[in-house]
Design an enzyme around this catalytic site. Structure first.
Site: not given
Ligand code: PMP
Length: 282
Positions: A33, A52, A100, A147, A179, A204
């Site tokens: 995302y 990114r 799945r 991310k 972070e 990140l």
């Protein structure tokens, strides 16, 4: 009032939007995302966010559901349909829906979802007040440079901060700060040097971090990219976080110890102003 959201080719009222129960984002957190800021109806640093996004997809061998140009067109249409002036645009890509199975599906079609969130970002009371931060052990996986939507560990860290009466959590590993739960962590030492963790798989690669480091250098603030300890942070003159939607926000305490004067620091406030000025001019 109902928002308009975007789901796989359609703009829909949020209550009508649907994603399959077999979507791998839902079943495996097999998705990535980006959150882009919107100021005065315009996307801020969006090119860097989309670059990114592409990198995250590449690292996970995920196919993009749309070209960067198509994504921007959808983002702009969504901002327009929601009359968004200030806030955030959330964008998520997952590997898509398939029966799945841990192995990648042969033919899943990647899914693309976007929604907007209206929010006052410039007039944020936390910028005046500053944030109280607690330290929480970093229990995330080892590819934090990607991310992904696998956000349970930072969710637990943020919740631990709230439960402790604080605002935010700084994550640490082997004694060093990595972070924040959803932001990059920075300190300014007593001799005026901005210290922030170097890039690697441990954090990140923040878009706001990069711009703020650039602005600091232009303002003749010395920058050192290296790991720092919790003890060093407690003894710092100033501390702050960066992220797309918070820009630069002062940190005034860590685990109950005041940092510097215990009030938002002057260099932090200057960097916030410089960042906002640059964003508005872009
Ligand atoms: N680190 C983490 C873990 C984050 O979730 C975020 C926010 N996406 C950031 C740093 C800040 O990145 P950016 O400046 O690109 O928003």
């Amino acid at each position: 009032m109902s928002r308009t959201v975007y789901v796989n080719g359609s703009f829909l009222p949020e209550e009508d939007a649907r994603i399959s129960v077999f979507d791998r984002g839902f079943l495996f957190a097999d998705g990535v995302y980006e959150v882009s800021t919107v100021l005065e109806g315009r996307l801020i640093e969006n090119e860097a966010h989309l670059a990114r996004l592409q990198r995250s997809m590449n690292e996970l061998e995920m196919t993009s559901p749309a070209s960067a140009k198509e994504i921007v067109a959808i983002q702009e249409e969504l901002i327009k349909r929601n009359g968004l002036i200030e806030g955030a645009l959330y964008l998520q890509v997952t590997r898509g829906a398939a029966d799945r199975d841990f192995a990648f599906p042969d033919k899943a079609i990647p899914s693309l979802v976007m929604f907007t969130q209206a929010k006052n970002l410039i007039n944020n009371p936390a910028a005046e007040r500053g944030l109280a931060v607690i330290s929480v052990e970093d229990i995330r996986w080892q590819r934090r440079d990607i991310k992904t939507v696998g956000l349970l560990a930072p969710t637990l860290a943020k919740q631990a901060a709230i439960a402790a009466g604080a605002d935010e959590a700084w994550l640490y590993e082997d004694g060093f700060v990595t972070e924040g739960s959803s932001n990059n962590a920075h300190i300014i030492t007593k001799d005026g040097t901005l210290v922030t963790r170097n890039l690697g798989n441990e954090i990140l690669h923040g878009i706001t971090r990069r711009s703020v480091l650039q602005l600091a250098q232009e303002a003749d603030i010395k920058v050192e990219e290296r790991p720092f300890t919790l003890a060093e942070a407690k003894a710092a003159a100033e501390a702050f976080i960066t992220s797309a939607t918070t820009f630069v926000l002062p940190v005034i305490s860590l685990d109950g110890t005041s940092i510097g004067s215990g009030k938002p620091g002057p260099l932090t406030q200057r960097l916030r102003q410089l960042y906002i000025k640059q964003a508005l001019a872009s």
